[in-house]
Design an enzyme around this catalytic site. Sequence first.
Site, mmCIF file in Angstrom:
data_model
loop_
_atom_site.group_PDB
_atom_site.id
_atom_site.type_symbol
_atom_site.label_atom_id
_atom_site.label_comp_id
_atom_site.label_asym_id
_atom_site.label_seq_id
_atom_site.Cartn_x
_atom_site.Cartn_y
_atom_site.Cartn_z
ATOM 1 N N CYS A 47 -1.905 0.031 7.343
ATOM 2 C CA CYS A 47 -1.091 1.228 7.139
ATOM 3 C C CYS A 47 -1.107 2.122 8.374
ATOM 4 O O CYS A 47 -0.089 2.723 8.722
ATOM 5 C CB CYS A 47 -1.564 1.983 5.903
ATOM 6 S SG CYS A 47 -1.235 1.050 4.388
ATOM 7 N N HIS A 50 0.843 -1.192 0.000
ATOM 8 C CA HIS A 50 0.000 0.000 0.000
ATOM 9 C C HIS A 50 0.882 1.247 0.000
ATOM 10 O O HIS A 50 2.024 1.221 0.472
ATOM 11 C CB HIS A 50 -0.902 0.016 1.225
ATOM 12 C CG HIS A 50 -1.931 -1.065 1.235
ATOM 13 N ND1 HIS A 50 -3.003 -1.061 2.098
ATOM 14 C CD2 HIS A 50 -2.068 -2.200 0.488
ATOM 15 C CE1 HIS A 50 -3.752 -2.128 1.890
ATOM 16 N NE2 HIS A 50 -3.199 -2.840 0.919
ATOM 17 N N GLU A 93 0.917 3.961 1.765
ATOM 18 C CA GLU A 93 1.396 4.425 3.065
ATOM 19 C C GLU A 93 2.460 3.497 3.654
ATOM 20 O O GLU A 93 3.454 3.977 4.199
ATOM 21 C CB GLU A 93 0.233 4.568 4.060
ATOM 22 C CG GLU A 93 -0.832 5.538 3.624
ATOM 23 C CD GLU A 93 -1.959 4.897 2.824
ATOM 24 O OE1 GLU A 93 -3.020 5.522 2.711
ATOM 25 O OE2 GLU A 93 -1.771 3.766 2.309
ATOM 26 N N CYS A 141 -5.684 2.362 5.740
ATOM 27 C CA CYS A 141 -6.326 1.148 6.240
ATOM 28 C C CYS A 141 -5.690 0.791 7.596
ATOM 29 O O CYS A 141 -4.719 1.417 8.036
ATOM 30 C CB CYS A 141 -6.152 0.009 5.242
ATOM 31 S SG CYS A 141 -4.462 -0.645 5.146
#
Length: 159
Positions: free
Chosen positions: A90, A57, A59, A87
């Site tokens: 993250c 992801h 992040e 999320c």
Amino acid sequence: MSEVTAQDERYLRDAIAAAREARSRGDHPFGAVLVAADGRVIRGLNSVVTEGDPTGHAESNLVRLAARELTADELRESTLYTSTEPCAMCAGAIYWARIPRVVFALSEQGLIEIVSSVSDEPVLDLPSREVFARGGTGVDVAGPALEAEAAAVHDGFWG
């Protein structure tokens, strides 16, 4: 919870541009930037598809990159801007890096509405504020902001 400033919006637009870049190379449309106290900017793009890594992801990629480029003290004085609310995974990475402030554009609820209306792609419904609230150190969260701009990057992607 802090207010979103005009400077925050500038960096959110950078994160949204990073999301567009991730999408254009075949990845999920998520991007993030970290701004250090001295003004250095580090970008992170989603790499789930191109790297074949479900943890890639924007992040989490950004936190790994930033941890290599900045000292722990510098991370603790940075702000992370992201095209979509982090999320739970993250948020955990942000928490463990001790980044004190997060500003996001598209809310998790907004993402859920976009994705669930056109796809059976799983989305975890656990807002970042709830994840951060469980920790012993505070993370200041601002957002959503510029939601329409951030949502536009997802148009036609998930269907």
